[in-house]
Design a protein around this motif. Sequence first.
Motif, mmCIF file in Angstrom:
data_model
loop_
_atom_site.group_PDB
_atom_site.id
_atom_site.type_symbol
_atom_site.label_atom_id
_atom_site.label_comp_id
_atom_site.label_asym_id
_atom_site.label_seq_id
_atom_site.Cartn_x
_atom_site.Cartn_y
_atom_site.Cartn_z
ATOM 1 N N ASP A 11 -2.981 -3.438 1.695
ATOM 2 C CA ASP A 11 -3.551 -4.780 1.772
ATOM 3 C C ASP A 11 -2.466 -5.746 1.311
ATOM 4 O OD1 ASP A 11 -5.028 -7.065 1.797
ATOM 5 O OD2 ASP A 11 -6.511 -6.437 0.316
ATOM 6 N N THR A 58 -8.898 -5.185 -6.485
ATOM 7 C CA THR A 58 -7.965 -5.604 -5.446
ATOM 8 C C THR A 58 -7.559 -7.060 -5.626
ATOM 9 O OG1 THR A 58 -8.906 -3.989 -3.903
ATOM 10 C CG2 THR A 58 -7.631 -5.805 -2.953
ATOM 11 N N THR A 90 -3.838 -8.280 -6.370
ATOM 12 C CA THR A 90 -3.222 -9.279 -5.493
ATOM 13 C C THR A 90 -2.633 -10.420 -6.308
ATOM 14 O OG1 THR A 90 -4.748 -8.709 -3.702
ATOM 15 C CG2 THR A 90 -3.659 -10.855 -3.563
ATOM 16 N N THR A 102 -4.151 3.165 1.721
ATOM 17 C CA THR A 102 -4.322 2.000 2.590
ATOM 18 C C THR A 102 -3.512 0.842 2.018
ATOM 19 O OG1 THR A 102 -6.349 1.374 1.419
ATOM 20 C CG2 THR A 102 -6.608 2.672 3.417
#
Length: 247
Positions: free
Chosen positions: A7, A187, A191, A5
């Motif tokens: 992000d 995450t 980031t 996935t």
Amino acid sequence: MITVTRDGAVLRLMLDRPARRNALGTEGGRALDAALVAADRDETVKAIVLAGAPPAFCAGSDLKELGGLSIPAMCDHEAITAAVARRIALLAKPVVCAVEGYALGGGFILAVSCDVVVTAADATWRLPEVANGWLPPWGLQALIARVGPVRARMLVWGAEPIDGREAHRLGVADLLAPEGGALARATAYATALAALPAEAVTSAKRFFEPLAAHDAERLDAAASRAFAQDCRGPAAAATLARFTVKA
């Protein structure tokens, strides 16, 4: 085997075999390796998160797959995962691992092979190999780099499991998250890394790689030889008999 996935600039790779507790098999290992290589080559990806589908990060080697193998074939099987774990240190992109539930055996070592490890406070960490009668066959340099040889030896003995808080205290994990919060924390950290100048992030990773992964391939080969020898001992034979491994 692997769910991918996106992000933003962060790519999330999810070990996705919940029925097998995300155990590491040959097909899954090769799928993870391919996903890591693809992510590293994608210029729009700046950081990678590695996690496991609930209920756990990874339970280690797939014992059902190992059950019908000879000892030399078991060593070959484990060498596939060993190479995947060593590759993580060689990627240009940082890899952040999120551990929820438990990280056992090869799952423990795969996690500590990542650049940054986030653990949930209630996660269970354990290396059960010595209790089974053998030395873990790969990845011990990654553990030594994190905690030093004396603590690594204690963890390899695996006399007692540790939780996420103790893993964080010992240096097995870098960041501590509340129960259920490891993936979100990983995450967020990925980031933040992705927002930094990519060339400088890569330079930092490559500068430290020889120190973090020093002599890892040779040590994996030595551990594999010890593993093969241990598997012929009585304790290992009793363990392996449960999975019908042919000596």
